[in-house]
Design an enzyme around this catalytic site. Structure first.
Site, PDB file in Angstrom:
ATOM      1  N   ALA A   1       1.563   2.932   3.576  1.00  0.00           N
ATOM      2  CA  ALA A   1       2.487   2.172   4.418  1.00  0.00           C
ATOM      3  C   ALA A   1       3.893   2.221   3.838  1.00  0.00           C
ATOM      4  O   ALA A   1       4.882   2.428   4.559  1.00  0.00           O
ATOM      5  CB  ALA A   1       2.012   0.722   4.541  1.00  0.00           C
TER       6      ALA A   1
ATOM      7  N   ASP B   1       7.510   4.953  -4.297  1.00  0.00           N
ATOM      8  CA  ASP B   1       7.216   5.205  -2.868  1.00  0.00           C
ATOM      9  C   ASP B   1       8.485   5.573  -2.107  1.00  0.00           C
ATOM     10  O   ASP B   1       8.464   6.437  -1.228  1.00  0.00           O
ATOM     11  CB  ASP B   1       6.577   3.960  -2.235  1.00  0.00           C
ATOM     12  CG  ASP B   1       5.170   3.699  -2.770  1.00  0.00           C
ATOM     13  OD1 ASP B   1       4.507   4.668  -3.179  1.00  0.00           O
ATOM     14  OD2 ASP B   1       4.747   2.529  -2.774  1.00  0.00           O
TER      15      ASP B   1
ATOM     16  N   GLY C   1      16.013   9.267 -13.639  1.00  0.00           N
ATOM     17  CA  GLY C   1      15.974  10.158 -12.493  1.00  0.00           C
ATOM     18  C   GLY C   1      14.685  10.940 -12.400  1.00  0.00           C
ATOM     19  O   GLY C   1      13.595  10.359 -12.494  1.00  0.00           O
TER      20      GLY C   1
ATOM     21  N   GLY D   1      11.998   7.070 -13.915  1.00  0.00           N
ATOM     22  CA  GLY D   1      12.652   5.769 -13.855  1.00  0.00           C
ATOM     23  C   GLY D   1      14.159   5.906 -13.824  1.00  0.00           C
ATOM     24  O   GLY D   1      14.717   6.705 -13.073  1.00  0.00           O
TER      25      GLY D   1
ATOM     26  N   GLY E   1       0.860  -1.184   0.000  1.00  0.00           N
ATOM     27  CA  GLY E   1       0.000   0.000   0.000  1.00  0.00           C
ATOM     28  C   GLY E   1       0.897   1.235   0.000  1.00  0.00           C
ATOM     29  O   GLY E   1       1.924   1.262   0.678  1.00  0.00           O
TER      30      GLY E   1
HETATM   31  P1  ADP Z   1       7.188   4.579 -10.361  1.00  0.00           P
HETATM   32  O1  ADP Z   1       7.817   3.539  -9.501  1.00  0.00           O
HETATM   33  O2  ADP Z   1       6.134   5.377  -9.676  1.00  0.00           O
HETATM   34  O3  ADP Z   1       6.779   4.110 -11.730  1.00  0.00           O
HETATM   35  P2  ADP Z   1       9.664   5.610 -11.509  1.00  0.00           P
HETATM   36  O4  ADP Z   1       9.753   4.384 -12.329  1.00  0.00           O
HETATM   37  O5  ADP Z   1       9.776   6.924 -12.195  1.00  0.00           O
HETATM   38  O6  ADP Z   1       8.329   5.671 -10.630  1.00  0.00           O
HETATM   39  O7  ADP Z   1      10.800   5.507 -10.379  1.00  0.00           O
HETATM   40  C1  ADP Z   1      10.871   6.397  -9.299  1.00  0.00           C
HETATM   41  C2  ADP Z   1      12.312   6.738  -9.022  1.00  0.00           C
HETATM   42  O8  ADP Z   1      13.031   5.539  -8.747  1.00  0.00           O
HETATM   43  C3  ADP Z   1      13.055   7.395 -10.172  1.00  0.00           C
HETATM   44  O9  ADP Z   1      12.879   8.796 -10.169  1.00  0.00           O
HETATM   45  C4  ADP Z   1      14.489   6.999  -9.860  1.00  0.00           C
HETATM   46  O10 ADP Z   1      15.014   7.846  -8.866  1.00  0.00           O
HETATM   47  C5  ADP Z   1      14.345   5.604  -9.274  1.00  0.00           C
HETATM   48  N1  ADP Z   1      14.478   4.530 -10.285  1.00  0.00           N
HETATM   49  C6  ADP Z   1      13.490   3.778 -10.825  1.00  0.00           C
HETATM   50  N2  ADP Z   1      13.988   2.882 -11.709  1.00  0.00           N
HETATM   51  C7  ADP Z   1      15.315   3.067 -11.729  1.00  0.00           C
HETATM   52  C8  ADP Z   1      16.428   2.456 -12.418  1.00  0.00           C
HETATM   53  N3  ADP Z   1      16.229   1.447 -13.301  1.00  0.00           N
HETATM   54  N4  ADP Z   1      17.679   2.917 -12.178  1.00  0.00           N
HETATM   55  C9  ADP Z   1      17.906   3.932 -11.304  1.00  0.00           C
HETATM   56  N5  ADP Z   1      16.914   4.547 -10.613  1.00  0.00           N
HETATM   57  C10 ADP Z   1      15.647   4.125 -10.807  1.00  0.00           C
END
Ligand code: ADP
Length: 297
Positions: free
Chosen positions: A40, A248, A221, A218, A37
């Site tokens: 949490a 999260d 950044g 992702g 969740g």
């Molecule tokens: P969500 O999990 O909500 O889909 P993201 O995929 O944008 O969000 O990931 C959130 C944060 O996690 C990113 O801004 C980054 O800081 C980190 N992150 C996610 N995936 C990676 C990755 N493959 N390598 C480095 N950092 C990552």
């Protein structure tokens, strides 16, 4: 203190050779039972980074509710404002196949019972920051935003998930609006983009509704824009094995850094580092880093 207002689930995950079709039963590996969740998870993320954290949420008066409360307490999250609902604790039933694809059934249960009254009175007193996500009923998160502002708290709103028809006007007034690239596009009724330049443009548009907005990208950044400045914090290069809970971790870490007085650029960089580390380990809450694992800001 940081108060997190949001959902609590128990996640039951089973790895299977392939996901079942309707009517089919597929046998899998041993089940993994964990806390989940967004509420949490973000509370645990902030607590592991050393913040004083309390959760405002609802769980059932059942075995899963006890499990969730125990786990939260073990993580150092204060649970005195988690109400016991007559409905069952929220559950996520997760199947993961050999290719890492998943199918998830969610039963919100007690989360659907969190009501505006639960945010009244002293609920948010003594909170320097309030963190809200949208995995609870709309009247509850709306009341949380209003009550936080009335109490003079700083507000971080992770607008996730974006329900169909959700309008930006409803999200007005947060100090920080936190979304991923898909949610940014949904809110702006625009095309999703992984391009940091275009995403920065989205962040600027979102910052018209909040003091500041950050769009996570992702492995690339995150970009941020607003009253505290703007920029792109490049992602950390890591070997990601499981990105569950990355968003999260990012939200929790961002608010911890901001609550300690970090600048926007420092806070987004810190959140990137914490979230990247979380992707290098399996699980959501289980993968979240502790303060000692991160460089001092
Ligand atoms: P969500 O999990 O909500 O889909 P993201 O995929 O944008 O969000 O990931 C959130 C944060 O996690 C990113 O801004 C980054 O800081 C980190 N992150 C996610 N995936 C990676 C990755 N493959 N390598 C480095 N950092 C990552």
């Amino acid at each position: 203190m940081i108060s997190v207002v949001g959902s609590v689930n128990v996640d039951l995950a089973v790895r299977v050779p392939r996901l079942p079709r309707p009517g089919e039963t597929v046998q899998g590996e041993d089940a993994q039972v964990g806390l989940g969740g967004k509420g949490a998870n973000q509370a645990v993320a902030a607590a592991r980074l050393g913040a004083d954290v309390g959760l405002v949420a609802a769980v059932g008066a059942d075995a899963f509710g006890r499990l969730a409360l125990e786990q939260l307490a073990r993580e150092g999250v204060q649970t005195g404002r988690v109400k016991r609902s007559p409905r069952p604790t929220g559950l996520a039933l997760i199947g993961v196949d050999a290719a890492g694809q998943n199918s998830i059934l969610v039963s919100p249960g007690a989360n659907a019972d969190l009501a505006p009254e639960d945010l009244d009175g002293q609920a948010l007193a003594h909170s320097a920051w309030v963190v809200v996500q949208l995995e609870i009923p709309r009247p509850a998160w709306r009341r949380a935003l209003a009550a936080a502002r009335e109490a003079g708290c700083r507000v971080a709103l992770n607008a996730s998930p974006v329900a169909p028809g959700l309008g930006l006007a409803e999200l007005e007034g947060a100090d920080w609006l936190i979304v991923n690239e898909v949610e940014a596009a949904q809110l702006l009724r625009a095309e999703p983009t992984a391009d940091p330049g275009r995403a920065l443009e989205y962040a600027r548009r979102l910052a018209g509704r909040a003091a500041n907005a950050v769009v996570t990208l992702g492995e690339q950044g995150a970009v941020f824009a607003g009253a505290a400045g703007e920029g792109h914090a490049a992602g950390r290069r890591v070997r990601a094995v499981d990105t569950t809970g990355a968003g999260d971790t990012f939200s929790g870490a961002l608010v911890v850094a901001l609550s300690e007085g970090a600048s926007a650029a420092e806070a987004v960089g810190f959140a990137n580092a914490a979230a990247a580390l979380a992707t290098t380990r399996p699980g959501a809450a289980a993968a979240m880093p502790r303060r000692a694992e991160l460089e001092p800001r």
